[in-house]
Design a protein around this motif. Structure first.
Motif, PDB file in Angstrom:
ATOM      1  N   PRO A  11       0.993  -0.930  -0.159  1.00 47.76           N
ATOM      2  CA  PRO A  11       0.296  -0.149   0.121  1.00 47.76           C
ATOM      3  C   PRO A  11       0.888   0.910   0.048  1.00 47.76           C
ATOM      4  CG  PRO A  11      -0.559  -1.347   2.473  1.00 47.76           C
ATOM      5  CD  PRO A  11       0.504  -1.817   1.594  1.00 47.76           C
ATOM      6  N   ARG A  30      -1.733   5.248   7.012  1.00 43.71           N
ATOM      7  CA  ARG A  30      -2.459   4.397   6.434  1.00 43.71           C
ATOM      8  C   ARG A  30      -2.849   3.301   6.654  1.00 43.71           C
ATOM      9  NH1 ARG A  30      -4.077   6.379   1.183  1.00 43.71           N
ATOM     10  NH2 ARG A  30      -2.599   7.102   0.918  1.00 43.71           N
ATOM     11  N   MET A  31      -4.374   2.672   6.745  1.00 38.14           N
ATOM     12  CA  MET A  31      -4.254   1.583   7.377  1.00 38.14           C
ATOM     13  C   MET A  31      -5.023   1.110   6.609  1.00 38.14           C
ATOM     14  SD  MET A  31      -5.098   3.243  11.343  1.00 38.14           S
ATOM     15  CE  MET A  31      -3.553   3.637  12.154  1.00 38.14           C
ATOM     16  N   VAL A  32      -4.524  -0.324   6.385  1.00 30.23           N
ATOM     17  CA  VAL A  32      -5.071  -0.849   5.236  1.00 30.23           C
ATOM     18  C   VAL A  32      -6.301  -2.007   5.652  1.00 30.23           C
ATOM     19  CG1 VAL A  32      -5.054  -2.616   3.497  1.00 30.23           C
ATOM     20  CG2 VAL A  32      -3.151   0.007   3.881  1.00 30.23           C
ATOM     21  N   ASP A  38      -9.152   1.577   2.556  1.00 31.46           N
ATOM     22  CA  ASP A  38      -8.258   2.094   3.876  1.00 31.46           C
ATOM     23  C   ASP A  38      -8.550   2.686   4.879  1.00 31.46           C
ATOM     24  OD1 ASP A  38      -8.382   3.522   1.777  1.00 31.46           O
ATOM     25  OD2 ASP A  38      -6.279   3.776   1.563  1.00 31.46           O
ATOM     26  N   ALA A  58      -5.251  -4.880   9.987  1.00 32.70           N
ATOM     27  CA  ALA A  58      -4.880  -4.177   9.746  1.00 32.70           C
ATOM     28  C   ALA A  58      -3.286  -3.855   8.945  1.00 32.70           C
ATOM     29  CB  ALA A  58      -5.604  -2.775  10.274  1.00 32.70           C
ATOM     30  N   GLU A  59      -3.267  -3.223   8.084  1.00 27.04           N
ATOM     31  CA  GLU A  59      -1.770  -3.026   7.888  1.00 27.04           C
ATOM     32  C   GLU A  59      -1.297  -2.092   7.468  1.00 27.04           C
ATOM     33  OE1 GLU A  59       1.818  -3.188   4.485  1.00 27.04           O
ATOM     34  OE2 GLU A  59      -0.433  -4.702   3.758  1.00 27.04           O
TER      35      GLU A  59
END
Length: 66
Positions: A11, A30-32, A38, A58-59
């Motif tokens: 991401p 940013r939290m995917v 996201d 979340a990533e």
């Protein structure tokens, strides 16, 4: 038969134009989400929600200047 390779991409970190989904300040993280989609947060809101976001798997990607 040649195997098919599927490219994967990481991401993108938030850019200078991205704004926090909570307050509108410049986004720093940013939290995917695992199911797709996201969220972007300023530093304050990223810290506030980080534990919950990580609990759901979340990533997290930080801005390069964060």
């Amino acid at each position: 038969m040649t195997p098919t390779l599927t490219p994967t991409t990481s991401p993108a970190p938030p850019s200078a134009g991205d704004r926090c989904d909570r307050c509108g300040a410049q986004a720093k993280m940013r939290m995917v989400l695992p199911g797709g989609g996201d969220l972007v947060f300023c530093g304050h809101h990223a810290r506030e929600y980080e534990t919950k976001i990580r609990e759901v798997g979340a990533e997290v990607v930080q801005a390069e200047d964060a």
